[in-house]
Write a protein that holds these residues in place. Structure first.
Motif, PDB file in Angstrom:
ATOM      1  N   PHE A 106       0.822  -1.215   0.000  1.00 57.67           N
ATOM      2  CA  PHE A 106       0.000   0.000   0.000  1.00 57.67           C
ATOM      3  C   PHE A 106       0.857   1.267   0.000  1.00 57.67           C
ATOM      4  O   PHE A 106       0.441   2.316   0.495  1.00 57.67           O
ATOM      5  N   TYR A 107       2.081   1.151  -0.517  1.00 57.24           N
ATOM      6  CA  TYR A 107       2.968   2.279  -0.833  1.00 57.24           C
ATOM      7  C   TYR A 107       3.569   2.971   0.385  1.00 57.24           C
ATOM      8  O   TYR A 107       4.728   3.358   0.364  1.00 57.24           O
ATOM      9  N   ASN A 108       2.771   3.191   1.460  1.00 52.53           N
ATOM     10  CA  ASN A 108       3.271   3.852   2.680  1.00 52.53           C
ATOM     11  C   ASN A 108       3.895   5.216   2.392  1.00 52.53           C
ATOM     12  O   ASN A 108       4.934   5.567   2.954  1.00 52.53           O
ATOM     13  N   LEU A 109       3.255   5.987   1.517  1.00 45.93           N
ATOM     14  CA  LEU A 109       3.726   7.337   1.240  1.00 45.93           C
ATOM     15  C   LEU A 109       3.061   8.316   2.202  1.00 45.93           C
ATOM     16  O   LEU A 109       1.947   8.100   2.667  1.00 45.93           O
ATOM     17  N   MET A 110       3.775   9.409   2.494  1.00 46.17           N
ATOM     18  CA  MET A 110       3.219  10.462   3.333  1.00 46.17           C
ATOM     19  C   MET A 110       2.320  11.339   2.456  1.00 46.17           C
ATOM     20  O   MET A 110       2.809  11.979   1.505  1.00 46.17           O
ATOM     21  N   GLU A 182       4.350  -7.999  -1.342  1.00 48.37           N
ATOM     22  CA  GLU A 182       3.185  -7.900  -2.232  1.00 48.37           C
ATOM     23  C   GLU A 182       3.174  -6.560  -2.982  1.00 48.37           C
ATOM     24  O   GLU A 182       2.180  -5.816  -2.943  1.00 48.37           O
ATOM     25  N   PRO A 183       4.245  -6.223  -3.705  1.00 48.84           N
ATOM     26  CA  PRO A 183       4.336  -4.887  -4.315  1.00 48.84           C
ATOM     27  C   PRO A 183       3.310  -4.628  -5.408  1.00 48.84           C
ATOM     28  O   PRO A 183       3.082  -3.471  -5.769  1.00 48.84           O
ATOM     29  N   THR A 184       2.682  -5.687  -5.941  1.00 48.79           N
ATOM     30  CA  THR A 184       1.679  -5.493  -6.991  1.00 48.79           C
ATOM     31  C   THR A 184       0.278  -5.852  -6.511  1.00 48.79           C
ATOM     32  O   THR A 184      -0.662  -5.854  -7.299  1.00 48.79           O
ATOM     33  N   LYS A 208      20.649  -5.056  -8.326  1.00 45.09           N
ATOM     34  CA  LYS A 208      20.036  -5.064  -7.011  1.00 45.09           C
ATOM     35  C   LYS A 208      19.519  -6.462  -6.654  1.00 45.09           C
ATOM     36  O   LYS A 208      18.896  -7.136  -7.473  1.00 45.09           O
ATOM     37  N   THR A 209      19.789  -6.874  -5.430  1.00 48.42           N
ATOM     38  CA  THR A 209      19.244  -8.125  -4.913  1.00 48.42           C
ATOM     39  C   THR A 209      17.849  -7.836  -4.371  1.00 48.42           C
ATOM     40  O   THR A 209      17.664  -6.946  -3.544  1.00 48.42           O
ATOM     41  N   ILE A 210      16.870  -8.588  -4.843  1.00 49.63           N
ATOM     42  CA  ILE A 210      15.474  -8.325  -4.500  1.00 49.63           C
ATOM     43  C   ILE A 210      14.838  -9.589  -3.929  1.00 49.63           C
ATOM     44  O   ILE A 210      14.972 -10.672  -4.508  1.00 49.63           O
ATOM     45  N   ILE A 211      14.148  -9.433  -2.810  1.00 55.35           N
ATOM     46  CA  ILE A 211      13.347 -10.514  -2.233  1.00 55.35           C
ATOM     47  C   ILE A 211      11.903 -10.029  -2.204  1.00 55.35           C
ATOM     48  O   ILE A 211      11.594  -9.031  -1.563  1.00 55.35           O
ATOM     49  N   MET A 212      11.031 -10.739  -2.893  1.00 52.59           N
ATOM     50  CA  MET A 212       9.645 -10.300  -3.062  1.00 52.59           C
ATOM     51  C   MET A 212       8.680 -11.355  -2.550  1.00 52.59           C
ATOM     52  O   MET A 212       8.701 -12.503  -3.002  1.00 52.59           O
ATOM     53  N   VAL A 213       7.836 -10.977  -1.607  1.00 50.94           N
ATOM     54  CA  VAL A 213       6.734 -11.831  -1.177  1.00 50.94           C
ATOM     55  C   VAL A 213       5.564 -11.616  -2.123  1.00 50.94           C
ATOM     56  O   VAL A 213       5.202 -10.473  -2.426  1.00 50.94           O
ATOM     57  N   ALA A 219       3.177 -12.565 -10.879  1.00 49.57           N
ATOM     58  CA  ALA A 219       4.254 -11.746 -10.314  1.00 49.57           C
ATOM     59  C   ALA A 219       5.501 -12.590 -10.081  1.00 49.57           C
ATOM     60  O   ALA A 219       6.625 -12.156 -10.349  1.00 49.57           O
ATOM     61  N   ALA A 220       5.326 -13.804  -9.597  1.00 47.20           N
ATOM     62  CA  ALA A 220       6.467 -14.670  -9.302  1.00 47.20           C
ATOM     63  C   ALA A 220       7.274 -15.001 -10.542  1.00 47.20           C
ATOM     64  O   ALA A 220       8.484 -15.232 -10.472  1.00 47.20           O
ATOM     65  N   GLU A 221       6.613 -14.996 -11.704  1.00 43.28           N
ATOM     66  CA  GLU A 221       7.319 -15.300 -12.952  1.00 43.28           C
ATOM     67  C   GLU A 221       8.381 -14.257 -13.278  1.00 43.28           C
ATOM     68  O   GLU A 221       9.302 -14.527 -14.042  1.00 43.28           O
ATOM     69  N   ALA A 222       8.273 -13.069 -12.688  1.00 42.15           N
ATOM     70  CA  ALA A 222       9.262 -12.020 -12.944  1.00 42.15           C
ATOM     71  C   ALA A 222      10.578 -12.306 -12.231  1.00 42.15           C
ATOM     72  O   ALA A 222      11.623 -11.763 -12.608  1.00 42.15           O
ATOM     73  N   ALA A 223      10.539 -13.138 -11.192  1.00 42.78           N
ATOM     74  CA  ALA A 223      11.734 -13.414 -10.397  1.00 42.78           C
ATOM     75  C   ALA A 223      12.631 -14.437 -11.078  1.00 42.78           C
ATOM     76  O   ALA A 223      12.213 -15.165 -11.978  1.00 42.78           O
TER      77      ALA A 223
END
Length: 239
Positions: A106-110, A182-184, A208-213, A219-223
């Motif tokens: 949910f982005y967590n932007l101010m 869950e970025p998407t 960049k090393t990326i770990i994505m839940v 989405a997982a196919e992108a990893a």
């Protein structure tokens, strides 16, 4: 007699993330609820890992442990050679700020800050000058194709654009590791595809090393690699 491992063709570099026999549980009233059990996992520098599994399998807990947000009950957890499970809280907070970039569902932007100001926020406690901060913020906003939206507030941006601001914020400290929960998950398919392509570029071009839940197979196919969790345990799966 000593052996120089640098000349050994079978020698493999140390993993960026090294997890050995990690366990984590939570208290729920008088009851202890196990979440992760005996997790052993290596993640190489430059990898793009998707953590998959059903709801409640421990994916986000494992991500939070790797990112230094939470602490394990037992086991070893090293990131870039640092035993983060053994760091005192003040040192852990400093390590996390310097080495981990976070991307949330949910982005967590101010909402009261512009895109520029949201991205700049992690730099405000550094010793960088205002000009140095500006150069860095503008650079990462260009990387995520939002240079023309830097003065817009989150409410003036689409969901995909807000997530790109969040990615820029994650990149601003040039972290060792990017963790994405869950970025998407809150995006339509078109925006999700754009965000995943951006993460792939950051992995392939910026190293960049990326770990994505994620719970989304698309989405997982992108990893590059898949790790499966079920009931707090790792399951064998395709790499």
């Amino acid at each position: 007699m000593t052996t120089d491992v640098t000349h050994n063709p079978t020698h493999r570099p140390e993993p960026l993330v090294s997890i050995r026999h990690l366990a984590k549980s939570y208290r729920r009233g008088a009851q202890t609820v196990p979440v992760l059990s005996d997790i052993t996992l290596d993640i190489a520098e430059g990898d793009f890992i998707a953590l998959m599994g059903p709801s409640g399998s421990g994916k986000s807990t494992l991500l939070n442990l790797i990112a230094g947000i939470d602490r394990p009950d037992s086991g070893e957890l090293r990131v870039a050679g640092v035993d983060i499970a053994g760091l005192p809280e003040s040192s852990l907070a400093d390590w996390r700020a310097a080495h981990v970039g976070f991307i949330f569902q949910f982005y967590n932007l101010m909402p009261v800050l512009t895109a520029y100001e949201n991205v700049e926020l992690p730099l405000m406690l550094t010793r960088l000058s205002r000009q140095e901060r500006r150069e860095r913020v503008e650079m990462v906003l260009r990387m995520v194709n939002l240079a023309d939206r830097m003065d817009h507030y989150p409410s003036e941006l689409s969901g995909g654009q807000q997530q790109r601001v969040a990615i820029a914020r994650a990149l601003i400290t040039d972290p060792t590791l990017i963790v994405a929960d869950e970025p998407t998950g809150d995006l339509d398919r078109t925006s999700a595809t754009e965000i995943l392509a951006m993460l792939q570029r950051l992995n392939a071009e910026a190293g960049k090393t990326i770990i994505m839940v994620t719970h989304d197979a698309h989405a997982a196919e992108a990893a590059r690699s898949l790790v499966y969790l079920e009931k707090g345990e790792l399951l064998p799966g395709p790499r």
